[in-house]
Write a protein that holds these residues in place. Sequence first.
Motif, PDB file in Angstrom:
ATOM      1  N   ARG A 239      -7.931   2.592  14.167  1.00 30.40           N
ATOM      2  CA  ARG A 239      -8.003   1.197  13.713  1.00 30.40           C
ATOM      3  C   ARG A 239      -8.266   1.124  12.211  1.00 30.40           C
ATOM      4  O   ARG A 239      -7.678   0.302  11.501  1.00 30.40           O
ATOM      5  N   ARG A 243      -5.710  -0.226   8.732  1.00 33.87           N
ATOM      6  CA  ARG A 243      -6.151  -1.052   7.599  1.00 33.87           C
ATOM      7  C   ARG A 243      -5.946  -0.315   6.279  1.00 33.87           C
ATOM      8  O   ARG A 243      -5.429  -0.884   5.307  1.00 33.87           O
ATOM      9  N   ASP A 246      -2.505  -0.106   4.572  1.00 36.58           N
ATOM     10  CA  ASP A 246      -2.041  -1.278   3.829  1.00 36.58           C
ATOM     11  C   ASP A 246      -2.707  -1.426   2.475  1.00 36.58           C
ATOM     12  O   ASP A 246      -2.477  -2.422   1.770  1.00 36.58           O
ATOM     13  N   GLU A 247      -3.565  -0.467   2.118  1.00 31.05           N
ATOM     14  CA  GLU A 247      -4.214  -0.482   0.799  1.00 31.05           C
ATOM     15  C   GLU A 247      -3.406   0.396  -0.146  1.00 31.05           C
ATOM     16  O   GLU A 247      -3.479   1.621  -0.083  1.00 31.05           O
TER      17      GLU A 247
END
Length: 355
Positions: A239, A243, A246-247
Amino acid sequence: MDEGSAAEQARHRVKRVSMADVARLAGVSSQTVSRVSNGHAGVVPDTREQVLAAMRELGYRPNSAARALKRGEFRTIGVVLFTLSTTGNVRTLEAIASSAAAEGYAITLLPVAAPTHDEVRGAFTRLGELAVDAFIVIMEVHLLDAATVALPPGVQVAVADSNAGDRYSVVDTDQAGGAGAAVRHLLGLGHRTVWHLAGPEESFAAQRRADTWRAALADAGRPAPPLIRGDWSADSGYRAGLRLADEPDCTAVFAANDQMALGLLSALHEKGRAVPEEVSVVGFDDIPEAGSFLPPLTTVHQDFAEVGRRLVQGVLRQLRTESAEPGTTLVPTRLVERASTAPPPAPREHPEPAG
């Protein structure tokens, strides 16, 4: 068969085989049987085998309770822990069991149902009811650090992974040394900063690794990205990886354990972020499977066997001297470099606008 003879046979069946019975069958003294039963050296090999054969034939089992009363010891170490779901706890327990067996001791588990003050206090009140000589506590949450939770007086104890070295004998992995090495490795490859996938907030080990990550970045004059929490599981790592993928500025991640790193690698692959070409990943633990990750994982090696050995040696030393010296013993870590880390990707060149 009449009732009298049946009753007589029943009495023979329930009669416990004694040491004297074994001695008669083996043709030796009861003292020799006792020495064989207790594992003492100095018994001629042929005689030892003769006694063991008699024990097997008669179904003799040494009365450990009687031996304990006679010697004033049970040859058993209690292990207090609240979960076996983490790699660290399982491997530490395995090392404790192996080290205890090498010293002629067994272990007895005392599980704590939940990591709460009431559960821990309840477990500690049961310590005196167990036939054990000393205790090892594997309680990585911040409960032994609280003044409201204390072990009963007079109990010989060693503690794993705790900040309670001012009150107890503590053995811990060098969390700060390992985490610092991981961050410095990534910065040394040229990454501008390092993101951190941390363990649970209540974990002592997770806190120590996160504090060191933040301090290492500050010492290098680098900005600290937002900390991301996991729960030690690969699912939580996955998870977090969705995230982090996408950085765009994320080129290096230090995961607080290998299981979360595994989930992180899976998510990065799924999102098309190549490791280590676009994102470098370092774990912590060096589990046996770490070298088989895709790519093989650079990680911090913990010597669980040495932690277990020192915990057992610590409580046995307390038993022999009947005293305990509070303090913390750190077991060194080392960085194992594999294929999941590399220099960061070169900045993309933007074409100049047409004149």
